[in-house]
Scaffold this motif. Structure first.
Motif, short mmCIF file in Angstrom:
data_model
loop_
_atom_site.label_atom_id
_atom_site.label_comp_id
_atom_site.label_asym_id
_atom_site.label_seq_id
_atom_site.Cartn_x
_atom_site.Cartn_y
_atom_site.Cartn_z
N ASP A 250 0.83 -1.21 0.00
CA ASP A 250 0.00 0.00 0.00
C ASP A 250 0.87 1.26 0.00
O ASP A 250 0.52 2.25 -0.65
CB ASP A 250 -0.91 0.00 1.23
N GLU A 251 1.99 1.23 0.71
CA GLU A 251 2.86 2.39 0.74
C GLU A 251 3.42 2.71 -0.64
O GLU A 251 3.40 3.86 -1.08
CB GLU A 251 4.02 2.17 1.71
N LEU A 253 2.20 1.82 -3.49
CA LEU A 253 1.08 2.22 -4.35
C LEU A 253 0.73 3.68 -4.14
O LEU A 253 0.42 4.41 -5.09
CB LEU A 253 -0.13 1.33 -4.06
N SER A 254 0.81 4.14 -2.92
CA SER A 254 0.44 5.54 -2.62
C SER A 254 1.56 6.52 -2.93
O SER A 254 1.31 7.67 -3.29
CB SER A 254 0.04 5.67 -1.15
N GLN A 255 2.83 6.08 -2.84
CA GLN A 255 3.96 7.00 -3.01
C GLN A 255 4.41 7.14 -4.45
O GLN A 255 5.01 8.15 -4.82
CB GLN A 255 5.14 6.54 -2.15
N SER A 257 4.19 8.03 -8.23
CA SER A 257 3.36 8.90 -9.06
C SER A 257 3.17 8.33 -10.46
O SER A 257 2.42 8.90 -11.27
CB SER A 257 4.00 10.29 -9.17
N SER A 260 0.16 4.23 -11.35
CA SER A 260 -1.18 4.24 -11.94
C SER A 260 -1.10 4.37 -13.46
O SER A 260 -1.89 3.76 -14.19
CB SER A 260 -2.02 5.38 -11.34
N THR A 277 -2.01 -5.90 -2.88
CA THR A 277 -1.16 -5.42 -1.79
C THR A 277 -1.46 -6.25 -0.54
O THR A 277 -2.27 -7.18 -0.57
CB THR A 277 -1.42 -3.94 -1.49
#
Length: 816
Positions: A250-251, A253-255, A257, A260, A277
């Motif tokens: 998850d980290e 995926l979120s960090q 850019s 996606s 994840t």
């Protein structure tokens, strides 16, 4: 280049659709019978002392100390409820020839690695019976070797399919009297009994990918489909491209850019992308010890069939002890009888072979050759093809490094200018000098480059730059082969690579975590700054990342996952689009290199990997299919090499441009038409029968007026071999055929041959399959069907995806 031998069929039932380099085997109740015909062979001199026999399509049996004789392997599907203890292989020799004269075949060399500044040499299972480099239990015995024409190697699983790997030995050698016996024709019988209770195959959810893979692996695929759910083509909806699983955190995926954007890119190429994840796998219960590797593997086991996953990309820290997406620590050499310091191997193979039990004896040591080999254990047959992008969160700007790699992959796959990729850089060092006292032969890596050049790089039109030592370095080490440029330690490889554009790079040399080196102990070739590298992690900053190469690093430890600056990852950050490197020490065969599938030596893995890559296969498929076909002749050391070499990069990437993911192939049906002589006739044209511009139900000749050919097609005549004596053919990679038909299914008749290419089929603008026209022997009037379609008027576009030297063809079209 190695090709498979020709196998005929005992025709006892109707033959149905199949993709295979072999003709099908037909099941006779609880017995499978294969008729094997030995391919052509050549006799020659290996050295002034030893003779050699080369059989077309076969590699040498390379057990240290035993005679080097050719061998091959068959894969025979078994029912899901087979009693595995009952499987036996017997043979009947139908025709044999004893060659006139007396021959002296060389023994296979020992296998070697270089650890902590010294050569470590091993003779494997024959080590207690080696005298003067020969296994006296064979060379002093007045009997043929191998004893049996065919032998059961191991039972294995491919997704839901069970099968037997069978080693075939068409050449036997009596070393005492010097006789060579050729087994020209052999019947190979595989017998078995069934368990009383029928086991429901997991493929009952309809595993299209499993069926397609089985069609290319199992030689009795046609008769075995009834054991494994439905036939290959059914009316139920199936995806047009394989699934693609990205396993990360998850980290990350979120960090990131760009992740996606990468996901969208893969979806636009036709993949069914799954993002996984710890939110999905974190609460799963896998096998003991149920840590992160077991949880990830459990998610893959639960989903790879239902989600039709073919590719897996791991994104995270690969450290097997502390990583968030760790490699699994495996123990191939646990309990080794010599040099026990290196018995472990961090590996991603654990996520590829999903049906084998990697801890068969339950002792907590996974991948242990001494206890995890056997029925139900590790078999190295991959259910999915795996690659990874390492992420080390303690590196500053770690997310930026990841985003740069993701962007590079997107750019690479979108780039239609691919000519520069048909070039190779091949720097090859020596691994050791000769030492007659311990039976060590001089090992010059140049012979790996020679094999690659002769067997596939030159025939496929690659420009290559080779670099070998020429006597000006340490100890006067000099290759007997003349290169384009002398290989020296220091900056010669870095500078050559930086000033050029290479699509492929393969080297040979000793290695460590951050470098590969020129020379060997006592003879390291250093420059004026004390540097002896072929390449160092720091050198990658000089490479042009706009032209990234696919790299095979034939060295030890270049991919050590615990080191955030390991050379494999450093290249992926800058200079490479994908790298295959060893996570620990690897093992090589001494003497002049010859490719072999029997022992999984490190150079042969690289040879076959680059063969597939240069032919347009994806990186993941090429690596794992190369490994799958390897034998375990070196026992634990073979296992270590198979586990060691991991892919850093996107497993679905190919050096060839494609606007979309590779669709599922459509198999031609084998027929037994005699092979006539092909005669080009540019001066006459068969009369086209009148037809409507929209083809209705019926069969239509390739010259039908409703068929529109573009980009350099031409017709050829071959008497009665084709349906009406003619077919359309083209060697143009942009050749196209378009037409319309009204119906519910389409059939296509073609010729397959060793020169055959591929046709990608689009219906109503969507890719529905690739018709593979390559086969070991020329076969006429082969036939393939599309999956069933809605009955209406459809638009068809058929596009060649043909490599240089390959030919595509159309014989006839059938509308249903």
């Amino acid at each position: 280049m190695l090709r498979r031998p020709f196998i005929l069929v005992f025709l006892v039932t109707t033959i149905i659709a199949m993709v295979s380099m072999f003709s099908p085997i037909i099941a006779l109740g609880e017995e499978e019978i294969v008729y094997y015909k030995m391919p052509s062979y050549q006799l020659g001199k290996l050295t002034s002392e030893y003779d050699v026999i080369n059989v077309h399509g076969l590699s040498d049996r390379s057990l240290p100390g035993d005679p080097k004789v050719p061998e091959t392997e068959l894969s025979v599907a078994l029912p899901p409820n087979v009693d595995e203890t009952s499987v036996k292989v017997e043979t009947k020799v139908l025709s044999s020839t004893i060659l006139p004269g007396s021959f002296k075949l060389a023994p296979a060399p020992p296998f070697v690695t270089f650890i902590d500044g010294r050569v470590v040499l091993n003779w494997g299972p024959n080590q207690n019976s080696i005298i003067d480099g020969k296994n006296i239990n064979v060379f002093a015995k007045n009997a043929y070797y191998p004893e049996f024409p065919a032998e059961l190697s191991v039972l294995s699983s491919l997704r839901a399919w069970r099968f037997a790997r069978i080693r075939v030995n068409p050449v036997q050698y009596n070393p005492v009297v010097g006789l060579l016996r050729l087994l020209n024709e052999i019947e190979v019988h595989t017998t078995y009994t069934l368990k009383e209770k029928q086991i429901s195959a997991k493929s009952n959810s309809y595993d299209l990918i499993g069926n397609i893979q089985a069609a290319s692996v199992m030689h009795n695929f046609n008769s075995a489909t009834s054991w494994y759910s439905k036939p290959l083509h059914t009316s139920e909806a199936t995806p047009a491209a394989p699934g693609y699983a990205i396993i990360t955190t998850d980290e990350i995926l979120s960090q990131s850019s760009k992740l996606s954007q990468f996901i969208s890119h893969k979806q636009n190429r036709g993949y069914n992308v799954e993002i996984v994840t710890e939110s999905e796998y974190g609460n799963l219960v896998g096998t003991a010890p149920n840590e992160t590797p077991e949880k990830i593997r459990k998610w893959l086991q639960d989903n790879y069939i239902t989600k039709q996953i073919q590719y897996v990309l791991l994104i995270g820290n690969p450290d097997p002890s502390t990583g968030d997406i760790p490699m699994k620590m495996l123990w191939p050499r646990r309990g080794a009888s010599f040099y026990m310091d290196y018995d472990e191997s961090p590996s991603d193979y654990y996520y590829a072979d999903l049906t084998g039990n990697w801890d068969l004896n339950g002792d907590g040591y996974f991948g242990d050759y001494s206890s995890d080999l056997g029925t139900g254990g590790v078999d190295f047959t991959p259910e999915v093809w795996v690659g990874r992008i390492p992420v080390y969160q303690d590196i500053p700007d770690w997310a930026a490094h990841l985003d740069s790699i993701l962007t590079k992959i997107i750019t690479y796959e979108n780039d239609q200018n691919t000519e520069w990729r048909k070039s190779a850089l091949l720097p090859m060092s020596f691994s050791n000098a000769a030492d007659v006292n311990i039976g060590l032969r001089e090992t010059d890596g140049a012979y790996l480059a020679i094999a690659m050049l002769i067997d596939y790089l030159n025939p496929r039109g690659f420009d290559s730059w080779v670099m070998y030592p020429q006597g000006h370095g340490a100890c006067g080490v000099c290759s007997r082969v003349v290169p384009n440029e002398e290989l020296r330690g220091g900056s010669t490889v870095r500078d050559r690579w930086a000033q050029s554009t290479f699509g492929l790079v393969t080297w040979w040399g000793h290695g460590g975590e951050v470098g590969a080196y020129v020379g060997y102990d006592g003879c390291w070739d250093t420059d004026s700054f004390g540097n002896s590298q072929i390449l160092h992690s720091n050198d990658t900053y000089s490479l042009n990342d706009s032209y990234p190469a696919v790299v095979y690093q034939n060295s030890c430890s270049n991919g050590t996952p615990e080191n955030e600056n390991n050379l494999g990852y450093a290249l992926l950050r800058q200079g490479a689009i994908g790298t295959v490197s060893a996570s620990r020490v690897s093992w090589y065969a001494t003497g002049e290199f010859l490719p072999s599938r029997s022992v999984a030596d490190n150079a042969s893995i690289g040879y076959y990997f680059m063969d597939g890559v240069s032919n347009g296969e994806t990186l993941g498929k090429s690596l794992f299919e190369s490994k799958r076909q390897m034998g375990f002749g070196w026992q634990a050391e073979s296992w270590m090499n198979l586990m060691d070499f991991n892919l850093y990069g996107d497993p679905s990437l190919s050096i060839e441009y494609s606007a979309s993911a590779e669709p599922f192939p459509m198999p031609p049906t084998a027929t037994n038409t005699p092979e006539p002589t092909l005669t080009p006739t540019p001066t006459s044209t068969p009369t086209a029968s009148p037809t409507p511009k929209v083809l209705n139900k019926g069969t239509y000749d390739d010259m039908n007026a409703a068929l529109t050919y573009s980009n350099a097609w031409g017709y050829r005549r071959a008497n009665s071999a084709f349906r009406r004596g003619y077919h359309q053919a083209s060697s143009n990679s942009r050749a196209q055929l378009s037409f319309s038909f009204k119906g519910s299914q389409l059939g296509i008749g073609v010729k397959t041959s060793p020169q055959g290419g591929r046709l990608r089929i689009y219906i109503d603008g969507k890719p529905i399959g690739t018709l593979i026209q390559n086969s070991t022997a020329t076969r006429w009037q082969q036939y393939a069907k599309t999956p069933p379609l809605k009955r209406k008027t459809h638009q068809v576009r058929i596009i060649a995806t043909t490599a240089i030297g390959k030919i595509v063809n159309i014989d006839y079209i059938t509308v249903y």
